[in-house]
Design a protein around this motif. Structure first.
Motif, short mmCIF file in Angstrom:
data_model
loop_
_atom_site.label_atom_id
_atom_site.label_comp_id
_atom_site.label_asym_id
_atom_site.label_seq_id
_atom_site.Cartn_x
_atom_site.Cartn_y
_atom_site.Cartn_z
N VAL A 18 31.47 -6.89 100.76
CA VAL A 18 31.53 -7.24 99.82
C VAL A 18 32.65 -7.56 99.62
O VAL A 18 32.94 -8.78 99.17
CB VAL A 18 31.51 -5.73 98.44
CG1 VAL A 18 32.54 -6.01 96.92
CG2 VAL A 18 30.15 -5.80 98.51
N LYS A 21 33.23 -11.39 100.07
CA LYS A 21 32.01 -12.32 99.02
C LYS A 21 33.49 -12.44 97.49
O LYS A 21 33.54 -13.79 97.30
CB LYS A 21 30.99 -11.67 98.32
CG LYS A 21 29.69 -11.80 99.65
CD LYS A 21 28.70 -11.11 98.37
CE LYS A 21 27.11 -10.70 99.16
NZ LYS A 21 26.45 -10.15 98.70
N LYS A 22 34.57 -11.50 98.34
CA LYS A 22 35.48 -11.60 96.80
C LYS A 22 36.20 -12.95 97.51
O LYS A 22 36.72 -13.20 97.17
CB LYS A 22 35.68 -10.34 97.42
CG LYS A 22 34.95 -9.36 96.16
CD LYS A 22 36.12 -7.73 96.03
CE LYS A 22 35.15 -7.02 95.05
NZ LYS A 22 36.00 -5.63 95.28
N GLY A 25 34.66 -15.70 97.24
CA GLY A 25 34.73 -16.25 95.10
C GLY A 25 36.30 -16.92 95.02
O GLY A 25 36.68 -17.65 94.46
N PHE A 145 28.67 -18.92 89.44
CA PHE A 145 28.79 -17.96 90.47
C PHE A 145 29.81 -17.53 90.35
O PHE A 145 29.98 -16.11 90.88
CB PHE A 145 28.96 -18.87 92.05
CG PHE A 145 28.86 -17.70 93.14
CD1 PHE A 145 28.09 -17.01 94.16
CD2 PHE A 145 30.72 -17.99 93.81
CE1 PHE A 145 28.45 -16.10 94.94
CE2 PHE A 145 31.15 -16.92 94.66
CZ PHE A 145 29.44 -15.78 95.49
N THR A 148 30.17 -15.05 87.70
CA THR A 148 29.16 -13.45 87.98
C THR A 148 29.52 -12.98 88.67
O THR A 148 29.66 -12.07 88.84
CB THR A 148 27.79 -13.68 88.39
OG1 THR A 148 27.47 -15.09 89.09
CG2 THR A 148 26.51 -14.33 87.39
N THR A 149 30.89 -13.31 89.67
CA THR A 149 31.34 -12.61 90.72
C THR A 149 33.16 -12.28 89.70
O THR A 149 33.78 -12.77 89.07
CB THR A 149 31.95 -13.60 91.82
OG1 THR A 149 30.55 -14.71 92.17
CG2 THR A 149 32.79 -13.04 92.86
N ARG A 150 32.56 -10.76 89.71
CA ARG A 150 34.06 -10.39 88.89
C ARG A 150 35.18 -9.51 89.78
O ARG A 150 35.95 -9.09 89.70
CB ARG A 150 33.58 -8.87 88.32
CG ARG A 150 32.71 -9.29 86.84
CD ARG A 150 32.80 -8.08 86.65
NE ARG A 150 30.94 -8.08 85.09
CZ ARG A 150 31.40 -8.29 84.49
NH1 ARG A 150 32.94 -8.25 83.73
NH2 ARG A 150 30.65 -8.34 83.37
N SER A 151 35.12 -10.63 91.01
CA SER A 151 36.36 -10.23 92.12
C SER A 151 37.70 -10.81 91.19
O SER A 151 38.48 -11.85 91.15
CB SER A 151 36.57 -10.54 93.05
OG SER A 151 35.97 -11.58 93.58
N LYS A 157 38.83 -5.37 90.91
CA LYS A 157 39.12 -6.01 89.63
C LYS A 157 39.61 -6.96 88.84
O LYS A 157 40.49 -6.21 88.84
CB LYS A 157 38.16 -5.33 89.31
CG LYS A 157 36.68 -4.37 89.64
CD LYS A 157 35.63 -4.74 89.48
CE LYS A 157 34.86 -4.09 90.95
NZ LYS A 157 33.20 -5.17 91.23
#
Length: 161
Positions: A18, A21-22, A25, A145, A148-151, A157
């Motif tokens: 995770v 992925k952050k 992003g 993308f 939909t990613t909340r980082s 957050k």
């Protein structure tokens, strides 16, 4: 090893994925922000952007001629530059992404409004301006993308908008 230890190892590995992925992003937002600032700043200087004429004509059509061309290109330059800076600086990222999505969707309107300027042989061979528009498919996918990613930065957050 116990079942509990195995489960904890799995959780640690999934959290690492995770975090990766952050980071991706954030890198994607930074790169799209740079593109927005670059292309937007070109529009502040008359005749510097290769898309200026098409942008003015498109805005003229979309606003039914209510906004003069010289003002419309400056508004577009401010819009693109502000969105880019917001993405780069991670300020109200979700708000910036929404405005970028609106902008990107509108950039496809010349495909319908001015096909003669976008295609050499409709609908497959693109002019240089058509290629300029086609690259926006990649930007659109990245924005979706990011939406939909909340980082946020440092894995926190991001609850802005």
């Amino acid at each position: 090893m116990s079942l509990r230890t195995d489960r904890m190892d799995q959780v640690d590995r999934s959290e690492d994925m995770v975090d990766t992925k952050k980071g991706n992003g954030n890198l994607l937002a930074l790169s799209i922000g740079i593109v927005y600032v670059w292309f937007g700043s070109l529009k502040f200087v008359p005749d510097l952007s290769p898309a200026e004429g098409l942008a003015k004509d498109t805005i003229h059509e979309l606003t039914f001629g209510l906004i003069p061309a010289d003002i419309s290109i400056l508004l577009l330059a401010m819009w693109e530059t502000c969105v880019g800076l917001m993405l780069i600086l991670n300020i109200m990222r979700r708000f910036a992404i929404r405005f970028a999505l609106l902008h990107i969707l509108l950039t496809f309107s010349p495909l319908l409004l001015f096909p003669e300027r976008v295609f050499t042989n409709t609908p497959f061979a693109l002019t240089l301006l058509g290629q300029y528009i086609a690259k926006n498919f990649v930007i659109l996918c990245v924005l979706i993308f990011l939406m939909t990613t909340r980082s946020g930065p440092c894995g926190r957050k991001n609850h802005t908008l």
